[in-house]
Design a protein around this motif. Structure first.
Motif: not given
Length: 436
Positions: A1-11, A52-53, A113-122
């Motif tokens: 897994m790449n070190d960038n565990q989350v990608l945000l695409i937001e203008d 997570f994206l 959202l943070v809690a969900r991201i943590r569960s996905v990464i775990a």
């Protein structure tokens, strides 16, 4: 897994910046881009594999559907969530039906959202590279000559330049060259050359001693030291900056390097492999790549063919990848195999692996269909957009009215619209079945 565990695409710079700061404060490694094009380029340059994206459904250069079509070849087990405003719910629903995991309606609960991201990464498996035990081009007669050439080069100690389109198997070929070489008992150290585009390139390549420069609080091993006794693989070598090219050339010319702050030169003890999806001959003509470095790297050259030029390998390759990625004895239907054969595979083997990995996760059963492999095709035959949007609006309005106990002013505030607009939308819902 790449070190960038989350990608945000937001203008939206305020929202994107705030989310980036929050996630990094939470210790979650995060990358942020602001357009479809930037996201695609990031995947191309760095082989990003986020857990997570989160993407805005409206971007400067495309919609959520445009983004999803362009990114699906790069997505394997990534959890994909779109953020949408009230008026774009219909598009978000279509995206979920086409394979996205979920959508959030703005403004959303950042703590949740943070809690969900943590569960996905775990839940992510530990990163690993599959052992390369078989010649990747020995699957069928189409690449028999290439398989033989790879065998001959593997047994040598020559530097090899692997040339071919993105995802055509250069990484796997490099690992096979290492696994069958005299350096097989040493480490295989791979580096994406785009990551060397910094002022610290000499430190990254050669290492440094403690105190060698401001901020060097501890000694660091460079890539040549890490690869001692094994293979150093320079992936996408065309991405090297002029400074990095000069530094690398010096080592390849004399076989020596010196860590920053060290007065003693050290001898290299590794084989160097490199790869590129760029025409380096053209890059040399344009002056963006050094000719002397090219001839040092390209003592031997191997061209990896795109997947569309070896269709006979597709069924065997797809089944082998599926066997690696599925613990549930999943299989490919005859319709799925036909869909594989009809597709042009712009992302080559890497895209095939990503599509199969995502299909295994998202499919309803163990027999994968064409729609599991190509979920974005569901976006082509769009439903009646006006009717879908109207239906979504009316459901949201009725929910807001219910939550406000029938108070129309409060319902309008919940929806973020004026009372007048609310009444107009209610009237439209009663009188026009297909209007926006």
């Amino acid at each position: 897994m790449n070190d960038n565990q989350v990608l945000l695409i937001e203008d939206d710079e305020l929202l994107g910046g705030a989310l980036l700061q929050r996630l990094r404060l939470e210790g979650i490694s995060t990358q942020w881009v602001q357009s479809c094009g930037q996201a695609v380029e990031l995947f191309r340059r760095t082989r990003l594999r986020p857990a997570f994206l989160l993407a805005d459904i409206r971007l400067p250069d495309g919609s959520g559907e445009d983004l999803y079509r362009r990114l699906i070849p790069h997505l394997a087990s990534t959890t994909v969530v779109f953020a949408t405003a009230y008026g774009d719910i219909a598009q978000a629903v279509r995206l979920v039906s086409a394979g996205a995991n979920d959508y959030l309606t703005k403004p959303y609960d950042t703590d949740a959202l943070v809690a969900r991201i943590r569960s996905v990464i775990a839940a992510q498996p530990a990163g690993h590279h599959d052992a390369v035990l078989e010649n990747p081009y020995a699957l069928n007669d189409e690449t028999h000559a290439l398989a033989q050439e790879l065998e001959r080069l593997a047994a040598s100690t020559l530097p090899v330049l692997l040339e071919g389109e993105t995802g055509s198997g250069k990484d796997r070929a490099a690992r096979y060259l290492h696994a069958r070489s005299p350096y097989r008992d040493g480490p295989f150290v791979a580096v994406n050359c785009a990551t060397l585009a910094t002022d610290l390139v000499e430190s990254l390549l050669f290492g440094h001693l403690k105190g060698a420069f401001s901020g060097a609080s501890a000694a660091r091993e460079g890539l040549f030291s890490q690869a001692a006794g094994g293979t150093l693989y320079l992936d996408e070598v065309a991405e090297l900056t002029p400074r990095a090219q000069a530094a690398l050339l010096g080592v390849l010319e004399n076989g020596q390097y010196r860590p920053l702050g060290d007065s003693t030169a050290r001898q290299t003890h590794c084989r160097v492999l490199a790869s590129t999806c760029t025409d380096l001959q053209a890059a040399m003509a344009q002056g963006s790549f050094r000719a002397d470095l090219f001839y040092r790297l390209a003592v031997a050259r191997l061209a990896t063919p795109p997947l569309r030029h070896r269709p006979g390998a597709l069924p065997v390759l797809a089944r082998a990848i599926l066997a690696e990625q599925s613990a549930t004895q999943a299989s490919l239907s005859s319709e799925a195999l036909q869909a594989l054969q009809k597709y042009a595979w712009p992302g080559n083997v890497r895209e095939l692996k990503n599509r199969i990995a995502r299909a295994v996760v998202m499919a309803d059963g163990a027999l994968l269909q064409g729609s599991d492999l190509f979920p974005e095709q569901k976006l082509v035959d769009k439903p009646d957009l006006a009717a879908t949007r109207l239906d979504a609006e009316q459901r949201a309005i009725q929910q807001a009215i219910s939550e406000s106990g029938g108070h129309m002013g409060q319902a309008a505030r919940l929806l973020g619209i004026s009372r007048t607009t609310l009444w107009k939308k209610l009237k439209t819902g009663r009188n026009e079945s297909g209007a926006d």
